[in-house]
Enzyme design. Structure first.
Site: not given
Lengths: 705, 705
Positions: A199, A414, A484, A503, A509
């Site tokens: 991100s 998703h 998330h 999240e 992850e």
């Protein structure tokens, strides 16, 4: 401490004394060990202080705001009146760690008027047995209708150089490992600089930290600062003064540097301070939930906690990909995308996960990469990325949903937005109708990337409103949501019981796609920090702990296998992923049995042992059943502990199935070594648990009929 | 000219000569009087120059971009190849000023490669008889996929200190009166500072002007610079160098100061330069339309030019209001808004307008203030203002629509966004379905206020995309759209034939709500500036020219009544409002006859006389009919002109009804004095027209059967 620092602190204490020599005492309220004092300084600044067992925890700290156009709601206040109120009630969450929650507090409303302007400001305090919550309220008044908060000036003045568990005050990401330092040592610059991220990272103030902020004083008092019910307001970060240990509210700005656009009547979120000399009390507190509003709907029968598997880890470890093609800008001779042959979200592959689920007491299958757009979704600050309804050619939605339904499995939607919230908002109706049409009961959303509207941040007021719009839209469509990369939670799962998890932290992850992964202590800190606000979709349950990523064979998780099992209990969430590949579970079917068995909704929870950064042991009782489950984890140091099973129902016998680290297990050298033993126990028993370095233990207690 | 200025210009010319001593000639193309030369400087900068009748109009001017991350697409280019192409075709607009449009040009594609980086840039030029259009194209290439334009570096180097008609380069508003100065005198600071506005004003560069920019050289050459097909890119303003008369492209930025987010393959809008020694040629040009793409749909039978009245001027002049209540924050004892008794959009009042329409050959009724939210819609930068579907309690949508339909009248929807584009986008589907459900064939949108997303501007890339999304949504729902306060148009009405008109300029409404109003010359400049891009909803037809606003009795329009009639011909739009109150029309029914009769769609148009800032005379032939209409206007100076009627169809006789200023008419002293005369004419006739100070003349030519 350097002489210079000592002097500064002396001066600071002296200033406070001078200040309070002329103060006006407003009121004081208390509950059990917590006492709150409210005053007005000689300059008319509202000030609060908190003590615990008669020792100051928050020294006198100012409150108020700087508004746009050189207005302020900070000084020159006089007291109009106060009101008090006592509440003691119980309520039942739709799902949660306990069946019944007690909401017991003393309330103090302070009505202030600014002498110079006549502006009104109310501050509402609630004192609980374990801490304090307060918020600002802006009543309807002629002089303050629409207004812009330039800065919130709330202080949290700590009384010593506490040990602090912190991540940087980043406007866009919570995906950092925790640093453990003294308050005087906090500086996030190096951490921000070295962070790898999927991100964006925007942390302009190197003295700013994120909340929930966990601290421990030299004399063993645990202090947690966060906020509750973050709605229509930016996230509060804390600017740390390394010298005088004063934290000041630092709100995430918008494109203009403005913090919040408000319209009276309105109010801020609750600022929360939890205090105890028992770390377990911090984790057991329901104060943040109590400060949130009740559920927006009573029709909640469709909201169902669940475990799920996902076509996901195989992409994380490079076995497949989200993208169908490698050539987003060129089409084949047939005018279609050229398949790369590595697309994981294909009908045949998804059916394998459905089959695995059907044999595993797991009810959901998440599939990422099913919809078109993954060829160039990432890192381009692109507005129109996904449409949320168009599958890739090899993903047959109708057939997959039919097949899943025939096996009693639900498909989980998703919706990755790529940070393009405007694009998602334009398509929300279409996206949620699609979920309804095909019977998806839940959606995982994602915000990987820089936000659009450009100028906004993940944690600013506009995005806070966006997340609420999504939660509301999901509620309208009876869809559960797992976000998330949103702002970190603040207990809104009470108000939106379909907002199952977030999240908003560094999840499992990172063990796949970063070299550092997560340190062994990471999961012992998360419950004291990020999880204080609400459940996290951490994606535990990795069984293949080394050599999982062919493209980076040196990577490994800093955990044992038994610890991965323990996380299902220690990291509370009503949606829990079994994150590893089916084949890795099938290879260790005896250990996988715990994941099959473990509950995701609870009637009761006992925090048995806890020390942030070191260890954590929790026992929980399955919702509506007699079974209990226990999880214990440690950091990089091995640990031995004797746990009394007095939490078990009196007079009942249980078969305890103990999933422990093998005697030669070690999170670095031998992480996958475990041993499973069984014994019969009752409430008079105790368990001797041995945790390896970086290890854990998971126990199922099955009531003997 | 001061000695200092002369020296600067000499130096500037000298520099250019030095530069071009080493230039590489790329190509030259020409059509009729226009010649275009393309070169590369010694530094590899692409340069173009335009001449008209062998005199330079645009001196050598650089082209290219600064990109983010210190990249540029400006210098170090080498020529890869060129291609030329000749096009001569005709097409028919769905509606317009003429039935048939010729598209005749020479095209030159220049393919460039940057030596240092290998980056590719194409520049496409089209040379028409009346000017030049060019755009940049970014081909698919490894080194340039997603990229951000930091600045566009296009220059327009003029060859003299031209007389210029300009408004400030404001990021958010075109609602200014025009200044007429030399290029060397342009400075917008005073104009921006003194402007009153219902919208926001952001004009940080006091040397920036808006396009279309109209100029006239000392030797009588008219030059117009604008752009065509503005899509997915910010509006181009022009930064003026007062000393060397060089204009440089200045793009409207976003929150980060970035200009455009692009993804190759992509291209900019066309930069347009119109040149003629006849002002009438500038107005007659269809080059900007020709540079736009054809209509996105062939199914256009539902798109119908129309006249309309509106529940609108009565609010502008203070007889009523948009808001139903004066107390947005407090409700009455019944829990409902407390009506203020001044709400214009009530069922009974609207029916009066419907009745008036039905008797007047006018087919539409616009109603503003019909939906809830007007109590605090303005100036608060509030995101959730209107919902676009909830009427006030006194507005019965179903009954109004039924009543209108029974009289053959269409209701026109009004969607004011208050600048909150995010809020509108969230509700677009709902809003347009509502229009479809109740049979609204058209919508007037509005963007009064600071834009949300905060950080964006009315004229930036994000909002440009927003307007297109709205036009597309309207097209999908078969709704015609008339946008107020958008970016100024660039010929997109060709591509979106349902995008009937825009405001994007200072309309008639300023005569109601500002002290200055619009100067007498205003409507003689608009066709050369704002209207070059497309139709304007100017809202002409005010009959009561003094004393219309009781709250500001000194206000008056700077126009005669006959001029108001003439505007229906001189200010082209396929949607034309009869803006005044029905009672003011009924009081002058003979003059109102022209508004009843005048067409809104045309088979042919003749620009008979024109001088920007001074006067304008246009004749148009009604679509599919034999009737012609003529409008003539002047500025504050009276005018006498003899107009040959040779445009009339040969051999046909016409009854000319002449709506002229009375002999004692004067826009200041006696604006409402008019006289109506009739005579029979044919193509051999001429009319002697006398226009008062600030006056006009309107003529209907009805073919004698």
């Amino acid at each position: 401490m350097s002489p210079k620092k000592a002097m500064i602190i002396l001066i600071s204490v002296f200033s406070m004394q001078t200040l309070f020599a002329q103060e006006t005492k407003v009121s004081a309220i208390a509950m059990e060990n917590i006492k709150l004092d409210i005053s007005l300084t000689a300059a008319g600044v509202p000030v609060y202080a908190v003590s615990y067992k008669n020792k100051p925890v928050i020294a006198p700290s100012e409150m108020g705001f700087a508004l746009m156009d050189a207005k302020n709601l900070h000084s020159n206040f006089v007291l109009l009146s106060t009101e008090t109120r006592s509440v003691d009630e119980n309520w039942q969450p739709v799902w949660g760690e306990v069946k019944n929650i007690r909401n017991h507090y003393q309330q103090l409303n302070v009505h202030l008027k600014q002498k110079t302007t006549g502006l009104l400001l109310d501050i509402v305090f609630k004192v609980f047995a374990e801490g304090v919550g307060f918020r600002y309220e802006f009543p309807v008044q002629p002089g303050l209708k629409y207004f812009i908060v330039a800065n919130e000036l709330t202080q949290f003045t700590l009384t010593g150089d506490h040990k602090t568990f912190w991540i940087p005050g980043d406007y866009d990401s919570n995906e950092y490992p925790y640093s453990t330092t003294k308050l005087s040592e906090i500086d996030n610059a190096a951490m921000v600089a070295k962070s790898t991220s999927i991100s964006t990272r925007v942390a302009p103030d190197n003295k700013a930290v994120q909340t929930p902020l966990m601290m421990k004083s030299a004399d063993g008092v645990y202090i947690n600062i966060h906020e509750a019910a973050l709605l229509n307001y930016p996230a509060m970060q804390l600017h740390v003064n390394n010298n005088n240990y004063r934290l000041t509210s630092s709100l995430v700005p918008d494109a203009y540097g403005n913090k919040a656009y408000l319209h009276a009547p309105s109010h801020t979120p609750w600022r929360t301070i939890l205090v105890s000399d028992q770390a377990t009390d911090i984790l057991a507190s329901k104060m943040i939930l109590n400060l949130n509003d009740p559920a927006k709907t009573k029709n909640t029968s469709w909201i169902k906690p669940m475990k799920f598997v996902g076509v996901w880890w195989e992409m994380q470890v490079g076995m497949g990909g989200w993208n169908y093609s490698d050539f987003p800008d060129s089409l084949g001779k047939d005018g279609k995308l050229i398949p790369n042959g590595k697309h994981s979200a294909n009908t045949a592959n998804v059916k394998k996960y459905i089959d695995f689920d059907a044999a595993s007491n797991i009810k959901g299958v998440l599939v990422e990469g099913w919809n078109t757009g993954w060829e160039d979704w990432f890192g381009n600050w692109k507005e129109n990325v996904f449409d949320f309804v168009t599958p890739y050619p090899d993903y047959d939605v109708k057939e997959i949903v039919r097949y899943a339904k025939s096996k009693g499995i639900s498909m989980i939607m998703h919706n990755e937005t790529s940070g393009s919230a405007t694009n998602y908002e334009r398509q929300l109706d279409t996206a949620y109708k699609f979920m309804n049409q095909f019977g998806f009961p839940a959606v995982k959303t994602g915000y990987v990337g820089k936000i659009i509207p450009r100028g906004e941040h993940h944690d600013g007021q506009w995005m806070v409103n966006h997340y609420e719009r999504v939660a509301q839209k999901a509620l309208d469509h009876k869809v559960m949501v797992d976000m998330h990369e949103p702002v970190r939670p603040t207990g809104l799962q009470r108000t939106y019981p379909n907002w199952m998890a977030n999240e908003a932290a560094r999840g499992n992850e990172f063990n796949a796609f970063s070299d550092d992964g997560n340190p062994a202590e990471h999961e012992t800190i998360l419950p004291f920090t990020r999880l204080m606000g609400g459940p996290m979709d951490y994606t535990p349950g990795i069984f293949k702990l080394k050599g999982y990523a062919a493209y980076a064979p040196e990577r490994q998780l800093h955990t044992t296998l038994a610890k991965q099992l323990a996380l299902y209990v220690t990291l509370y969430s009503p949606v829990q992923m079994a994150a590893d590949l089916p084949k890795n579970y099938l290879a260790k079917a005896d250990a996988f049995q715990f994941i099959k068995d473990v509950a995701v909704d609870w009637d009761d929870t006992k925090i048995l042992e806890a020390e942030p950064g070191d260890y954590l042991t929790i026992a929980r009782k399955e919702k509506g059943k007699d079974n209990w489950f226990l999880g214990g984890i440690t950091d990089e140091h091995g640990r031995t502990t004797d746990i009394s099973l007095s939490f078990l129902d009196k007079g009942k016998k249980y078969t305890a199935i103990i999933y422990a680290d093998a005697s030669d297990a070690d999170f670095q050298k031998n992480p996958e070594a475990y041993k499973i033993t069984k014994q019969t126990v009752d409430a008079n028993s105790s368990l001797h648990l041995v945790l390896a370095n970086g290890g854990g233990v998971a126990v199922s207690f099955v009531a003997v009929k």
